[in-house]
Design an enzyme around this catalytic site. Structure first.
Site, PDB file in Angstrom:
ATOM      1  N   GLU A 120       8.011   1.237   4.381  1.00  0.00           N
ATOM      2  CA  GLU A 120       8.696   2.401   3.815  1.00  0.00           C
ATOM      3  C   GLU A 120       9.440   3.197   4.903  1.00  0.00           C
ATOM      4  O   GLU A 120       9.387   4.428   4.958  1.00  0.00           O
ATOM      5  CB  GLU A 120       7.711   3.274   3.042  1.00  0.00           C
ATOM      6  CG  GLU A 120       7.052   2.509   1.898  1.00  0.00           C
ATOM      7  CD  GLU A 120       6.185   3.372   0.988  1.00  0.00           C
ATOM      8  OE1 GLU A 120       5.879   4.514   1.366  1.00  0.00           O
ATOM      9  OE2 GLU A 120       5.845   2.897  -0.111  1.00  0.00           O
ATOM     10  N   GLU A 265       2.975  -3.847  -3.101  1.00  0.00           N
ATOM     11  CA  GLU A 265       1.856  -2.914  -3.240  1.00  0.00           C
ATOM     12  C   GLU A 265       2.003  -2.189  -4.578  1.00  0.00           C
ATOM     13  O   GLU A 265       3.090  -1.731  -4.932  1.00  0.00           O
ATOM     14  CB  GLU A 265       1.920  -1.914  -2.088  1.00  0.00           C
ATOM     15  CG  GLU A 265       0.803  -0.919  -1.966  1.00  0.00           C
ATOM     16  CD  GLU A 265       1.070   0.009  -0.777  1.00  0.00           C
ATOM     17  OE1 GLU A 265       1.295   1.205  -1.030  1.00  0.00           O
ATOM     18  OE2 GLU A 265       1.076  -0.460   0.370  1.00  0.00           O
TER      19      GLU A 265
END
Length: 311
Positions: A120, A265
């Site tokens: 991220e 995820e």
């Protein structure tokens, strides 16, 4: 991703391992190490083998875990941390050293299939780090080629859903204009090297912003009336499909129809602060179990029917 005091069970509750004894190759588990009283890696490897889970994502490249997973046939995703990106980007030898330390001692007995560079990174807002992401990925790819591992081990990075500026309805999915040049470079690299776009969709956060019972049912794959995409008339019956298809639409809008999506995820928190709506063991169990059933059905998503995205 930083979740305040929310406690997630990524993708699967540990107890649910025994429920998926005939799991398919597109269902995997995230193996984190930030917890108390974890079983030793050797015990975890045996547990995974008893369930036929065929993919595991690590957030680093823990030697004990890589050794424990040797000769199990389980595909392994390993990760270079955000802090590894600057040296990887600035010095090709750093990528070679990283591979020498984290891949070559274990491969091929440990079936490493993907290296994720950072997690991220775009969400960090660190422009210096963001500008170094693609060079780091390129150096890692070149180092893998030098080690004759290109094509055997792919290189990617992991994004949050915040990489989109628009996701509702799914057909309107667009990458954030602030990231478009960066995303174009990353996606061209991934097209050239056949690696997937890895994403972290969390229907839980959609529920937090709209905590109605019908939204909870939509997020947990429970019976609901669905939501019609105003752009194409498609009826969506769950938030997971809607989020994944928003990514598909964003890829298509930029001309990258051929890039596969990997759900790196996902999950649901089983515990949170007293003022947070939605976290519970029951909801976490419902999300994980219903997600697995949805993936097993092979129905796919409305924009990608007939196959289940690797999750």
């Amino acid at each position: 991703m930083e979740f305040s005091s929310l406690v997630f069970l990524f993708l699967l509750l540990l107890q649910a391992f025994f429920f998926i004894a005939w799991s398919q190759s597109f269902i995997g588990i995230n193996y984190g190490s930030l917890a108390d009283n974890l079983p030793p890696p050797t015990a975890t490897a045996k547990l995974l083998q008893s369930t036929s889970i065929q993919k595991v994502r690590l957030y680093g490249a823990d030697p004990a875990v890589l050794k424990a997973l040797a000769n199990t046939g389980i595909g392994i995703v390993i990760g270079a941390a955000n802090g590894d990106i600057p040296p990887l980007a600035s010095d090709p030898n750093s990528a070679t050293q990283w591979i020498n330390a984290n891949i070559l001692p274990y491969y091929p007995a440990s079936k490493i299939i993907l290296v994720t560079i950072g997690n991220e990174v775009l969400l960090s807002g660190d422009q210096n780090l963001i500008s170094q992401l693609l060079p780091a990925m390129q150096n890692m790819e070149n180092a893998l080629k030098a080690a004759s591992l290109d094509g055997k081990i792919k290189v990617s990075t992991v994004h949050s859903m915040a990489v989109l500026s628009q996701s509702d309805p799914p057909s309107s999915g667009l990458f954030n204009p602030s990231y478009q040049d960066t995303m174009r470079g990353l996606l061209q690299f991934q097209r050239d090297n056949g690696s997937p776009l890895a994403i972290n969709p969390y229907p839980f956060f959609a529920y937090q912003s709209d905590p109605r019972p019908e939204t909870l049912a939509f997020c947990l794959f429970q019976p609901n009336s669905g939501r019609v995409d105003s752009g194409n008339g498609i009826l969506y019956m769950n938030m997971f499909d809607a989020q994944v298809d928003a990514i598909r639409s964003a890829l298509n809008a930029m001309g990258f129809n051929d890039i596969e999506i990997l759900v790196a995820e996902t999950g649901w928190p089983y515990h949170g602060d007293s003022n947070e709506v939605g976290p519970s063991i029951e909801n976490a169990r419902a999300y994980n179990g219903n997600l697995i059933a949805h993936l097993r059905s092979l129905v796919g998503t409305p924009l990608m029917p007939g196959k289940s995205v690797d999750t």
